[in-house]
Design a protein around this motif. Structure first.
Motif, PDB file in Angstrom:
ATOM      1  N   GLU A 175       2.922   6.446 -10.492  1.00  0.00           N
ATOM      2  CA  GLU A 175       2.604   5.051 -10.800  1.00  0.00           C
ATOM      3  C   GLU A 175       2.974   4.134  -9.634  1.00  0.00           C
ATOM      4  O   GLU A 175       2.233   3.201  -9.305  1.00  0.00           O
ATOM      5  CB  GLU A 175       3.350   4.613 -12.069  1.00  0.00           C
ATOM      6  N   GLU A 176       4.109   4.402  -9.006  1.00  0.00           N
ATOM      7  CA  GLU A 176       4.571   3.565  -7.892  1.00  0.00           C
ATOM      8  C   GLU A 176       3.588   3.614  -6.720  1.00  0.00           C
ATOM      9  O   GLU A 176       3.173   2.567  -6.212  1.00  0.00           O
ATOM     10  CB  GLU A 176       5.948   4.050  -7.416  1.00  0.00           C
ATOM     11  N   ILE A 177       3.204   4.822  -6.306  1.00  0.00           N
ATOM     12  CA  ILE A 177       2.264   4.968  -5.181  1.00  0.00           C
ATOM     13  C   ILE A 177       0.884   4.442  -5.558  1.00  0.00           C
ATOM     14  O   ILE A 177       0.196   3.816  -4.755  1.00  0.00           O
ATOM     15  CB  ILE A 177       2.170   6.445  -4.739  1.00  0.00           C
ATOM     16  N   SER A 178       0.477   4.671  -6.797  1.00  0.00           N
ATOM     17  CA  SER A 178      -0.814   4.192  -7.281  1.00  0.00           C
ATOM     18  C   SER A 178      -0.911   2.669  -7.192  1.00  0.00           C
ATOM     19  O   SER A 178      -1.910   2.120  -6.730  1.00  0.00           O
ATOM     20  CB  SER A 178      -1.030   4.643  -8.728  1.00  0.00           C
ATOM     21  N   GLN A 179       0.149   1.985  -7.605  1.00  0.00           N
ATOM     22  CA  GLN A 179       0.158   0.519  -7.561  1.00  0.00           C
ATOM     23  C   GLN A 179       0.106   0.004  -6.126  1.00  0.00           C
ATOM     24  O   GLN A 179      -0.557  -0.996  -5.836  1.00  0.00           O
ATOM     25  CB  GLN A 179       1.395  -0.012  -8.282  1.00  0.00           C
ATOM     26  N   ILE A 180       0.834   0.707  -5.226  1.00  0.00           N
ATOM     27  CA  ILE A 180       0.789   0.313  -3.810  1.00  0.00           C
ATOM     28  C   ILE A 180      -0.628   0.477  -3.267  1.00  0.00           C
ATOM     29  O   ILE A 180      -1.159  -0.402  -2.579  1.00  0.00           O
ATOM     30  CB  ILE A 180       1.785   1.158  -2.973  1.00  0.00           C
ATOM     31  N   MET A 181      -1.244   1.615  -3.577  1.00  0.00           N
ATOM     32  CA  MET A 181      -2.612   1.879  -3.115  1.00  0.00           C
ATOM     33  C   MET A 181      -3.593   0.822  -3.625  1.00  0.00           C
ATOM     34  O   MET A 181      -4.430   0.318  -2.869  1.00  0.00           O
ATOM     35  CB  MET A 181      -3.070   3.262  -3.577  1.00  0.00           C
ATOM     36  N   CYS A 182      -3.490   0.491  -4.897  1.00  0.00           N
ATOM     37  CA  CYS A 182      -4.418  -0.484  -5.502  1.00  0.00           C
ATOM     38  C   CYS A 182      -4.214  -1.876  -4.917  1.00  0.00           C
ATOM     39  O   CYS A 182      -5.165  -2.625  -4.704  1.00  0.00           O
ATOM     40  CB  CYS A 182      -4.244  -0.503  -7.015  1.00  0.00           C
ATOM     41  N   SER A 183      -2.954  -2.217  -4.647  1.00  0.00           N
ATOM     42  CA  SER A 183      -2.651  -3.513  -4.040  1.00  0.00           C
ATOM     43  C   SER A 183      -3.224  -3.586  -2.627  1.00  0.00           C
ATOM     44  O   SER A 183      -3.820  -4.597  -2.225  1.00  0.00           O
ATOM     45  CB  SER A 183      -1.136  -3.726  -4.005  1.00  0.00           C
ATOM     46  N   LEU A 184      -3.061  -2.504  -1.863  1.00  0.00           N
ATOM     47  CA  LEU A 184      -3.609  -2.440  -0.507  1.00  0.00           C
ATOM     48  C   LEU A 184      -5.138  -2.476  -0.525  1.00  0.00           C
ATOM     49  O   LEU A 184      -5.758  -3.130   0.319  1.00  0.00           O
ATOM     50  CB  LEU A 184      -3.134  -1.153   0.184  1.00  0.00           C
ATOM     51  N   PHE A 185      -5.716  -1.786  -1.508  1.00  0.00           N
ATOM     52  CA  PHE A 185      -7.178  -1.791  -1.657  1.00  0.00           C
ATOM     53  C   PHE A 185      -7.685  -3.215  -1.859  1.00  0.00           C
ATOM     54  O   PHE A 185      -8.602  -3.672  -1.169  1.00  0.00           O
ATOM     55  CB  PHE A 185      -7.608  -0.928  -2.846  1.00  0.00           C
TER      56      PHE A 185
END
Length: 310
Positions: free
Chosen positions: A245-255
């Motif tokens: 969840e942590e990495i997923s949220q970072i990825m989505c924010s960067l996207f």
């Protein structure tokens, strides 16, 4: 003009969706006659210009076809994708050629000529790149004037819909793949900066996620909203791919951050396109006023055939 397009089934001809032109003679009796369509082409004859414009070809063919049959013709319609050029090296510009042709048809044969175009070409065609350079230059008079004009255009078009890709379906697909790769590369680079190496294995999951750029016209706000919806969908897909969840949220924010940046850059281009069109429109209007000052038989009309939707 739209009736002519449908009557001659020109909507099936890909040629008129790009830089091209055609003519139609409306006869006193019988059906109309199509001349063209023509696309600009290179010419090896040194006595002629390097590029033969569609207007050159229309006038040449019309002159041949109507010779001796002028009394049978009621009107002539000449359509060009772009407004007739105002300047050419070592050759008479199309705007002047068409004005002379119209004058001759009206004065000698009582034939009305209608010149119809869809997009503005102006004095020297698309000048948006020149405007970008000038607005970033050192001359404060030019720079400040252009920035003021740009701000005015922005206010007028802040809620105007535009397309992310300006080309056809194939160009849109290529651009979609290219920009999807830009976003994924950006996320990959930033993930490696922000997280430990143990989390880098999640990056491979990112390349299984599809990124889409809409082909429909949208406002800048609608594009950003579309990107937010994609980020939410991406989060669901990453979860299904067992990304934390942590990495997923970072990825989505960067996207979403990179998505908004790309949309902003495209919107800037859109504003410069509109500014270029405004300046070119002004140039065309001045030219037409000058021509009409010496001839009453010149008719230049802008239309929107919306060929992409036919």
């Amino acid at each position: 003009m739209l009736w002519f397009v449908k009557y001659f089934k020109l909507d099936k001809n890909e040629l008129i969706r790009s830089q091209s032109g055609f003519a139609v003679t409306e006869c006193e009796t019988g059906p109309p006659l199509l001349i063209g369509p023509f696309k600009p082409k290179n010419h090896s004859n040194t006595k002629l210009p390097d590029i033969i414009h569609s207007e050159d070809q229309c006038i040449c063919e019309l002159t041949k076809i109507i010779n001796g049959k002028e009394h049978t013709i009621k009107a002539i319609y000449i359509f060009t994708k772009y407004s007739p050029c105002l300047s050419r090296k070592d050759h008479e510009p199309c705007m002047i050629q068409l004005a002379n042709f119209s004058e001759e048809m009206s004065y000698h044969h009582n034939i009305k000529v209608y010149i119809v175009f869809q997009d503005i070409f102006g004095l020297s065609g698309n000048i948006e790149n020149k405007l970008k350079i000038l607005s970033r230059g050192k001359n404060p008079l030019i720079k400040d004037t252009l920035l003021d004009l740009k701000a005015m255009i922005y206010e007028q078009h802040r809620r105007t819909k535009f397309k992310y890709s300006k080309g056809d379906k194939n160009q849109h697909e290529k651009l979609q793949i290219k920009n999807g790769s830009i976003i994924k590369k950006y996320i990959t680079t930033e993930i490696k900066k922000k997280t430990d190496k143990k989390n880098w294995t999640s990056i491979s999951s990112l390349f299984k996620v599809k990124i889409e750029f809409p082909s429909d016209e949208m406002t800048s706000d609608e594009f950003e909203k579309f990107g937010k919806e994609q980020a939410d969908k991406m989060e669901i897909q990453l979860k299904e791919l067992n990304v934390s969840e942590e990495i997923s949220q970072i990825m989505c924010s960067l996207f979403h951050s990179k998505w908004c940046e790309l949309i902003h850059l495209r919107y800037e281009e859109f504003i410069y396109e509109k500014l270029s069109e405004r300046i070119n429109t002004f140039a065309v209007k001045l030219a037409v006023q000058d021509i009409k000052a010496i001839t009453k038989d010149f008719s230049l009309i802008r239309v929107n055939l919306n060929l992409q939707c036919i």
